[in-house]
Design an enzyme around this catalytic site. Structure first.
Site, PDB file in Angstrom:
ATOM      1  CG  HIS A 195      -2.136  -1.175   1.208  1.00 29.78           C
ATOM      2  ND1 HIS A 195      -2.822  -1.321   0.307  1.00 29.78           N
ATOM      3  CD2 HIS A 195      -2.081  -2.279   1.868  1.00 29.78           C
ATOM      4  CE1 HIS A 195      -3.507  -2.384   0.389  1.00 29.78           C
ATOM      5  NE2 HIS A 195      -3.003  -3.199   1.484  1.00 29.78           N
ATOM      6  CD  GLN A 197      -6.610  -3.453  -1.664  1.00 31.46           C
ATOM      7  OE1 GLN A 197      -5.662  -4.156  -2.150  1.00 31.46           O
ATOM      8  NE2 GLN A 197      -7.939  -4.000  -1.302  1.00 31.46           N
TER       9      GLN A 197
END
Length: 295
Positions: free
Chosen positions: A198, A247
């Site tokens: 991330h 994401q």
């Protein structure tokens, strides 16, 4: 209103899913289908392997996904979500359980994600660290002061108030941890993970996964899916796909997901899958709602 939530990587344990396999014909069928799709017997590692075997990227993510999805699908009428969400990897579990993705396509995407992330981790040494006891804004400020070209550290997981995970290259994460300790963090603990999930360092994995997601058919889910990238509910397949692609390099806004679910009427949260991590986070976000595992 009932919300069902799905955990991410790190919740795995040896023996996970064995009771389901042994006692539920549907579970056994789905686990065997997974062995066939993956081309190896992931059930042998899940049920009786070693911790080291289970930590292999090609095993960990599919294993958590399978335990989570099969747990939900084997609930029968007990799986009656008004809304769903998943933490990082768990978003794929949530999409399958809600009918947006088929079981087969979900597993194939999770395996593709795992392998793409491993390649990105091997390309550049990187890590993550858990920061406890500081406001999100302070962590964001420190990361911003350290972050520059070739020296990356960003907020990765907004887990609950006072608990945020940062992600980046090893040197930048180390520098940020020292500054955050000086700023009053109760803990700034470097995690034993393979890479900077991330964060912008996952761009190669994002590019690879994007191709796989774009070739996969998505349907409208039977209930809203609260997605990591913005914490908001989505039912449009095109939006869901775009958010899923984003994401890997975006922060997991778990606190916002839970807060928005509660604002939209959720008062009972069921965690589907291994561990109790999400139950603990939900309790710290809002103590007035019920949070439990599958009974």
């Amino acid at each position: 209103m009932k919300a069902f939530v799905f955990p991410g990587q790190g919740a795995q344990f040896v023996g996970m899913g064995k009771d389901l396999y042994d006692n539920n014909p549907l579970a056994k069928e789905l686990f065997e289908k997974a062995n066939e799709i993956l081309g190896y017997r992931i059930t042998d590692i899940m049920f009786s392997g070693t911790d080291e075997e289970l930590k292999q990227t090609k095993v960990t993510q599919p294993a958590v996904f399978l335990h989570s999805v099969i747990s939900a699908l084997c609930m029968g009428d007990g799986f009656c979500p008004s809304m769903v969400a998943g933490h990082s990897l768990g978003e794929f579990s949530a999409l399958v359980a809600s009918g947006a993705l088929s079981f087969e396509d979900g597993l194939k995407l999770v395996y593709a994600r795992a392998m793409a992330m491993q390649k990105a981790c091997d390309k550049e040494p990187s890590t993550m660290a858990a920061i406890v006891g500081l406001p999100d804004e302070k962590v964001e400020e420190v990361c911003s002061s350290v972050n520059r070209e070739g020296h990356v550290v960003v907020p990765a997981n907004y887990n609950c108030p006072g608990q945020l995970v940062i992600s980046g290259d090893i040197e930048a994460v180390g520098e940020a941890c020292e500054l955050l300790k000086a700023a009053g963090a109760k803990r700034a603990l470097v995690l034993k993970v393979g890479g900077a999930f991330h964060s912008p360092l996952m761009q190669p994995a994002k590019d690879e996964l994007q191709a796989a997601i774009e070739q996969t058919s998505f349907a409208a889910p039977k209930c809203p899916v609260y997605q990591n990238v913005d914490g908001k509910p989505h039912t449009d397949p095109a939006e869901i796909k775009a958010n899923l692609i984003a994401q890997l390099t975006s922060s997991v806004r778990w606190t916002a997901c839970v807060q928005n679910m509660i604002a939209d009427g959720a008062d009972d949260f069921t965690e589907c899958g291994p561990g109790k991590a999400l139950q603990g986070m939900i309790a710290r976000i809002d103590k007035t709602v019920a949070a439990h595992g599958i009974a």
